[in-house]
Enzyme design. Structure first.
Site, short mmCIF file in Angstrom:
data_model
loop_
_atom_site.label_atom_id
_atom_site.label_comp_id
_atom_site.label_asym_id
_atom_site.label_seq_id
_atom_site.Cartn_x
_atom_site.Cartn_y
_atom_site.Cartn_z
CG LEU A 66 -1.99 -1.73 1.29
CD1 LEU A 66 -2.80 -0.61 2.05
CD2 LEU A 66 -2.65 -0.73 -0.29
CG HIS A 235 5.44 -13.04 -4.83
ND1 HIS A 235 6.84 -14.15 -5.04
CD2 HIS A 235 5.34 -12.32 -4.13
CE1 HIS A 235 7.47 -13.47 -3.85
NE2 HIS A 235 7.12 -12.56 -3.79
CG ASP A 307 3.68 -9.08 -5.04
OD1 ASP A 307 3.33 -7.99 -4.20
OD2 ASP A 307 3.88 -9.90 -5.86
CG HIS A 311 5.67 0.30 -8.96
ND1 HIS A 311 7.20 0.96 -8.25
CD2 HIS A 311 5.89 -0.75 -9.32
CE1 HIS A 311 7.12 -0.27 -7.49
NE2 HIS A 311 6.64 -1.29 -8.44
ZN LIG Z 1 7.79 -10.45 -3.62
ZN LIG Z 2 4.88 -8.29 -2.90
#
Ligand SMILES: [Zn+2]
Ligand SMILES: [Zn+2]
Length: 431
Positions: A66, A235, A307, A311
């Site tokens: 965040l 992930h 995830d 940006h």
């Molecule tokens: Zn990561």
């Molecule tokens: Zn991450």
């Protein structure tokens, strides 16, 4: 009171897939019953007509970024949780790689105070494993647990050494906290920007092999066995890693894993010189992607996690080599999961489990729709046709590879503690 009526209730904890009305009273579920039976009890309640919609437990995202504190030009707790609410998420777990790093209780408390002022989505912060996530000394894990963290991780990078991981795990086993690791043997891929393979050669980009991940998974599984601490692989992207998790589960080791929507949807063949396809771990081979989908279906994978890694546009608007890793993910996660369901490769109930009960279990929590439980629900359509337009996203960032993609199915309402924090159609730009 809020009565959600005429919906198709999908509750993985009980295996229920049936028409049910759900009555919410304050922050709790007051009753669940076949259609019509709650009318008298619900007199005066606000009505939400969920006809043709699925009513599921509230979605949980185990993995997001965040950016607050420290990089508010890319995302804030407010914009990030707004995007999460639009994605159907009732609770999200932000990683600690903010500036400063969430490695002590005062940062944890500050994050939770900001969340209380934001969109209404629950924030369950993840604390750093090591001070500053530098891989040297332990972070203040016990104090952070007191302040509200639900797990520890040095995400953004792996927990640096086996020795440190063992210390962290010994500590976290006693505190009953899961350790989440970004599995990567960095020595194998200095400077790599995508998966090593035919496509990296074709594009002339430096690639990292799948083994960079699975080597680290192998290390972590063995330290989990040594310490008895719960290990959660972040992930996961490679078939070899999935095989290690499957073997660990067969030995009843406390090992779980998550897969992101971009990894079960895209492959390295989708990577051109477009930085919206640059993330870490990178998009994998077609064989890996197909193995991940099989893992979602057969129970090897415990959770779908986004995830979400915003940006600001200026950071991503550079050459592929120089761009930061990461893509946004909250608002497209459910629709991408439904693509796999519509393709006949995953049951709808199992997909709901991967977004609800699965991630709850990783955190040692429950998730079910029953009297007395928290009134956190996600209402969604499996059929609603829409197009994702990144410029309409609630996130401050635009780095999604799914801009312009047509979807079938979407979140229609996100309910946290009995309150509707997002309802589709009431936000400008929604369709
Ligand atoms: Zn990561
Ligand atoms: Zn991450």
């Amino acid at each position: 009171m809020l009565l959600i009526k005429n919906g198709r209730l999908l509750d993985p904890a009980s295996g229920t897939d049936a028409p049910r009305d759900v009555l919410l009273d304050g922050e709790r579920i007051a009753a669940v019953a076949p259609p019509g039976q709650l009318a008298e009890r619900a007199s005066g309640a606000e009505i939400f007509d969920a006809v043709n919609l699925v009513v599921a437990p509230g979605f949980i995202d185990l993995h997001c970024h965040l950016r607050e504190p420290g990089a508010e030009s890319s995302e804030t707790i407010e914009t990030g949780t707004l995007a999460a609410a639009r994605g159907g998420f009732t609770a999200v777990c932000p990683m600690p790689n903010t500036r400063p790093v969430n490695d002590n209780a005062s940062v944890t408390r500050a994050i939770l105070e900001r969340a209380a002022e934001a969109s209404g989505v629950r924030l369950w912060p993840i604390g750093a494993a090591s001070a500053g996530s530098k891989g040297e000394a332990l972070a203040e894990i016990a104090a952070m647990k007191g302040a509200g963290i639900v797990a520890v991780s040095d995400d953004g990078r792996p927990i640096a050494t086996a020795k440190l991981l063992r210390q962290v795990m010994d500590y976290c086993r006693a505190l009953e906290l899961p350790v989440i690791d970004h599995c990567e043997d960095s020595s194998l891929f200095a400077g790599a920007v995508m998966r090593e393979g035919k496509q990296s050669v074709r594009l002339g980009l430096r690639g990292m092999p799948a083994a960079a991940e699975s080597l680290a998974v192998a290390r972590d599984v063995q330290i989990a066995e040594l310490t008895g601490c719960r290990l959660h692989i972040a992930h996961l992207s490679a078939r070899a890693s999935l095989d290690l998790v499957r073997a660990a589960k067969e030995k009843d080791l406390p090992v779980t894993c998550e897969v992101t929507p971009h990894h079960f949807t895209l492959t390295d063949e989708d990577v051109q010189y477009d930085t919206r396809y640059k993330m870490n771990p990178p998009l994998a081979s077609r064989e890996d992607r197909d193995a991940l989908i099989a893992g979602l279906a057969d129970g090897t994978v415990d959770a779908i996690a986004t995830d979400h890694a915003p940006h600001e546009p200026a950071l991503k608007d550079v050459e592929f080599d120089r761009a930061p890793f990461g893509v946004t993910g909250f608002e497209t996660a459910l629709a991408l999961g439904l693509e796999v369901v519509h393709a006949g490769k995953l049951s709808l109930l199992r997909m709901v489990e991967l977004l609800t009960l699965g991630p709850a279990r990783v955190l040692g929590m429950k998730r079910r729709i029953a009297e007395g439980e928290p009134a956190d629900l996600t209402v969604f359509s499996t059929e609603h046709a829409w197009t994702f337009r990144v410029e309409e996203s609630a996130s401050k960032s635009r780095n999604s590879p799914f801009d312009g993609r047509n979807f079938r199915g979407a979140p229609m309402a996100t309910i946290v503690a009995g309150r509707i924090v997002y309802r589709r159609g009431l936000v400008t730009g929604d369709s």
